[in-house]
Design a protein around this motif. Structure first.
Motif, PDB file in Angstrom:
ATOM      1  N   SER A  80       0.972  -1.144   0.099  1.00  0.00           N
ATOM      2  CA  SER A  80      -0.110   0.075  -0.055  1.00  0.00           C
ATOM      3  C   SER A  80       1.028   1.302  -0.044  1.00  0.00           C
ATOM      4  CB  SER A  80      -1.032  -0.026   1.188  1.00  0.00           C
ATOM      5  OG  SER A  80      -0.027  -0.152   2.547  1.00  0.00           O
ATOM      6  N   ALA A  81       2.207   1.062   0.100  1.00  0.00           N
ATOM      7  CA  ALA A  81       3.135   2.195   0.173  1.00  0.00           C
ATOM      8  C   ALA A  81       3.437   2.666  -0.995  1.00  0.00           C
ATOM      9  CB  ALA A  81       4.425   1.776   1.094  1.00  0.00           C
ATOM     10  N   GLN A  82       3.304   1.869  -1.963  1.00  0.00           N
ATOM     11  CA  GLN A  82       3.449   2.187  -3.613  1.00  0.00           C
ATOM     12  C   GLN A  82       2.239   3.001  -3.911  1.00  0.00           C
ATOM     13  OE1 GLN A  82       4.218   3.259  -6.813  1.00  0.00           O
ATOM     14  NE2 GLN A  82       5.899   2.011  -6.159  1.00  0.00           N
ATOM     15  N   LYS A  83       2.379   4.252  -4.219  1.00  0.00           N
ATOM     16  CA  LYS A  83       1.392   5.223  -4.419  1.00  0.00           C
ATOM     17  C   LYS A  83       1.061   5.374  -5.871  1.00  0.00           C
ATOM     18  CE  LYS A  83       1.604   6.703  -0.232  1.00  0.00           C
ATOM     19  NZ  LYS A  83       0.470   6.047   0.624  1.00  0.00           N
ATOM     20  N   ASN A  84       1.509   4.669  -6.851  1.00  0.00           N
ATOM     21  CA  ASN A  84       1.096   4.617  -8.351  1.00  0.00           C
ATOM     22  C   ASN A  84       1.530   3.443  -8.648  1.00  0.00           C
ATOM     23  OD1 ASN A  84       0.266   5.338 -10.709  1.00  0.00           O
ATOM     24  ND2 ASN A  84       2.151   6.230 -11.286  1.00  0.00           N
ATOM     25  N   PRO A  85       0.836   2.263  -8.309  1.00  0.00           N
ATOM     26  CA  PRO A  85       1.394   1.182  -8.802  1.00  0.00           C
ATOM     27  C   PRO A  85       0.610   0.575 -10.107  1.00  0.00           C
ATOM     28  CG  PRO A  85      -0.703   0.688  -7.301  1.00  0.00           C
ATOM     29  CD  PRO A  85      -0.190   2.212  -7.318  1.00  0.00           C
ATOM     30  N   THR A  86      -0.280   1.304 -10.765  1.00  0.00           N
ATOM     31  CA  THR A  86      -0.673   0.980 -12.179  1.00  0.00           C
ATOM     32  C   THR A  86       0.320   0.962 -13.046  1.00  0.00           C
ATOM     33  OG1 THR A  86      -3.096   1.658 -11.590  1.00  0.00           O
ATOM     34  CG2 THR A  86      -2.264   1.603 -14.006  1.00  0.00           C
ATOM     35  N   ALA A  87       0.692  -0.417 -13.827  1.00  0.00           N
ATOM     36  CA  ALA A  87       1.715  -0.586 -14.545  1.00  0.00           C
ATOM     37  C   ALA A  87       1.679  -2.120 -15.148  1.00  0.00           C
ATOM     38  CB  ALA A  87       3.066  -0.578 -13.954  1.00  0.00           C
ATOM     39  N   PHE A  88       2.791  -2.406 -16.103  1.00  0.00           N
ATOM     40  CA  PHE A  88       3.048  -3.652 -16.451  1.00  0.00           C
ATOM     41  C   PHE A  88       4.122  -4.007 -15.923  1.00  0.00           C
ATOM     42  CE2 PHE A  88       1.968  -6.908 -19.198  1.00  0.00           C
ATOM     43  CZ  PHE A  88       3.047  -7.244 -19.818  1.00  0.00           C
ATOM     44  N   TYR A  89       4.135  -5.222 -15.183  1.00  0.00           N
ATOM     45  CA  TYR A  89       5.166  -5.775 -14.644  1.00  0.00           C
ATOM     46  C   TYR A  89       5.770  -6.975 -15.241  1.00  0.00           C
ATOM     47  CZ  TYR A  89       4.056  -2.763 -10.670  1.00  0.00           C
ATOM     48  OH  TYR A  89       3.700  -1.577  -9.946  1.00  0.00           O
ATOM     49  N   LEU A  90       7.195  -7.018 -15.219  1.00  0.00           N
ATOM     50  CA  LEU A  90       7.729  -8.275 -16.014  1.00  0.00           C
ATOM     51  C   LEU A  90       8.838  -8.697 -15.274  1.00  0.00           C
ATOM     52  CD1 LEU A  90       8.054  -6.258 -19.477  1.00  0.00           C
ATOM     53  CD2 LEU A  90       7.150  -8.400 -19.045  1.00  0.00           C
ATOM     54  N   CYS A  91       8.888 -10.073 -15.010  1.00  0.00           N
ATOM     55  CA  CYS A  91       9.777 -10.916 -14.516  1.00  0.00           C
ATOM     56  C   CYS A  91      10.904 -11.342 -15.471  1.00  0.00           C
ATOM     57  CB  CYS A  91       9.051 -12.013 -13.610  1.00  0.00           C
ATOM     58  SG  CYS A  91      10.264 -12.879 -12.750  1.00  0.00           S
ATOM     59  N   ALA A  92      12.169 -11.547 -15.044  1.00  0.00           N
ATOM     60  CA  ALA A  92      12.878 -11.967 -15.690  1.00  0.00           C
ATOM     61  C   ALA A  92      14.214 -12.854 -15.055  1.00  0.00           C
ATOM     62  CB  ALA A  92      13.787 -11.045 -16.702  1.00  0.00           C
ATOM     63  N   SER A  93      14.929 -13.699 -15.990  1.00  0.00           N
ATOM     64  CA  SER A  93      15.901 -14.479 -15.237  1.00  0.00           C
ATOM     65  C   SER A  93      16.891 -14.737 -16.175  1.00  0.00           C
ATOM     66  CB  SER A  93      15.180 -15.831 -14.876  1.00  0.00           C
ATOM     67  OG  SER A  93      15.065 -16.614 -15.915  1.00  0.00           O
ATOM     68  N   THR A  94      18.180 -14.991 -15.644  1.00  0.00           N
ATOM     69  CA  THR A  94      19.489 -15.069 -16.534  1.00  0.00           C
ATOM     70  C   THR A  94      20.417 -16.244 -16.073  1.00  0.00           C
ATOM     71  OG1 THR A  94      21.358 -14.222 -17.842  1.00  0.00           O
ATOM     72  CG2 THR A  94      20.771 -13.478 -15.529  1.00  0.00           C
ATOM     73  N   GLU A  95      20.924 -16.914 -16.684  1.00  0.00           N
ATOM     74  CA  GLU A  95      22.010 -18.023 -16.324  1.00  0.00           C
ATOM     75  C   GLU A  95      23.193 -17.811 -16.215  1.00  0.00           C
ATOM     76  OE1 GLU A  95      23.177 -21.051 -18.895  1.00  0.00           O
ATOM     77  OE2 GLU A  95      22.082 -20.159 -20.627  1.00  0.00           O
TER      78      GLU A  95
END
Lengths: 114, 113
Positions: A80-95
């Motif tokens: 709830s501390a994130q005041k402007n959370p509307t967005a596209f969230y991407l997760c990534a990984s690398t070896e």
């Protein structure tokens, strides 16, 4: 096939709520990342983890939290501390810790505050 | 600190004509450079990468990019655009010393029939 699974695809949050975005990979990658994407701003790094039980803040960590209890999982909590959370969230990984192989990305979660 | 500048926010081409998406970078170390493509509401897919081997890098779907150290550029090209190339393209730099990727703001490629 190996890859990264993000869920849910769409998520709606009410004001004052915490929500958790899931990211699971079966690529046996050590390093995992969370990015936030806003129109016209590219991708900005929220948190990253190079090994289990360790993670580092990125450029915009305020209002977010993560955990890395298992190699294959890296959930992101939008507080709830994130005041402007509307967005596209991407997760990534690398070896590759040298990051020369590039990242594998999930298909994203679109978070909207209602 | 490393950074990336994508010089055009939008590029419009006709199908069958060449594509040029421009990218300049700034890096304190010997960089690795990437181009990613993103279709609407999708994740990012790696098109190609430069990691200090050949300066001309060939990627998927007919794209290629040339690393020019003297110009600090890594422009993406394709000889003939296809309708399916319409998407957003990101130029990305990675410095091994910083252990993370830095993204440009993206270039939206529009392809008209």
């Amino acid at each position: 096939d190996g890859g990264i699974t993000q869920s849910p695809k769409y998520l709606f949050r009410k004001e004052g709520q915490n929500v958790t975005l899931s990211c699971e990979q079966n690529l046996n990658h050590d390093a995992m990342y969370w990015y936030r994407q806003d129109p016209g701003q590219g991708l900005r790094l929220i948190y990253y983890s190079q090994i289990v039980n360790d993670f580092q803040k990125g450029d915009i960590a305020e209002g977010y939290s993560v955990s890395r209890e298992k190699k294959e999982s890296f959930p992101l909590t939008v507080t709830s501390a994130q005041k402007n959370p509307t967005a596209f969230y991407l997760c990534a990984s690398t070896e590759d810790r040298e990051y020369n192989y590039g990242y594998t990305f999930g298909s994203g979660t679109r978070l909207t505050v209602v | 600190a490393q950074s990336v500048t994508q010089l055009d926010s939008h590029v419009s081409v006709s199908e069958g004509t060449p594509v040029l998406l421009r990218c300049n970078y700034s890096s304190s170390y010997s960089p690795s450079l990437f181009w990613y493509v993103q279709h609407p509401n999708k994740g990012l897919q790696l098109l190609l990468k430069y990691t200090s081997a050949a300066t001309l890098v060939k990627g998927i779907n007919g794209f290629e990019a040339e690393f020019k150290k003297s110009e600090t550029s890594f422009h993406l090209t394709k000889p003939s655009a296809h309708m399916s190339d319409a998407a957003e393209y990101f130029c990305v730099v990675s410095d091994t010393g910083f252990q993370k990727l830095v993204f440009g703001t993206g270039t939206r490629l529009l392809v008209s029939p």
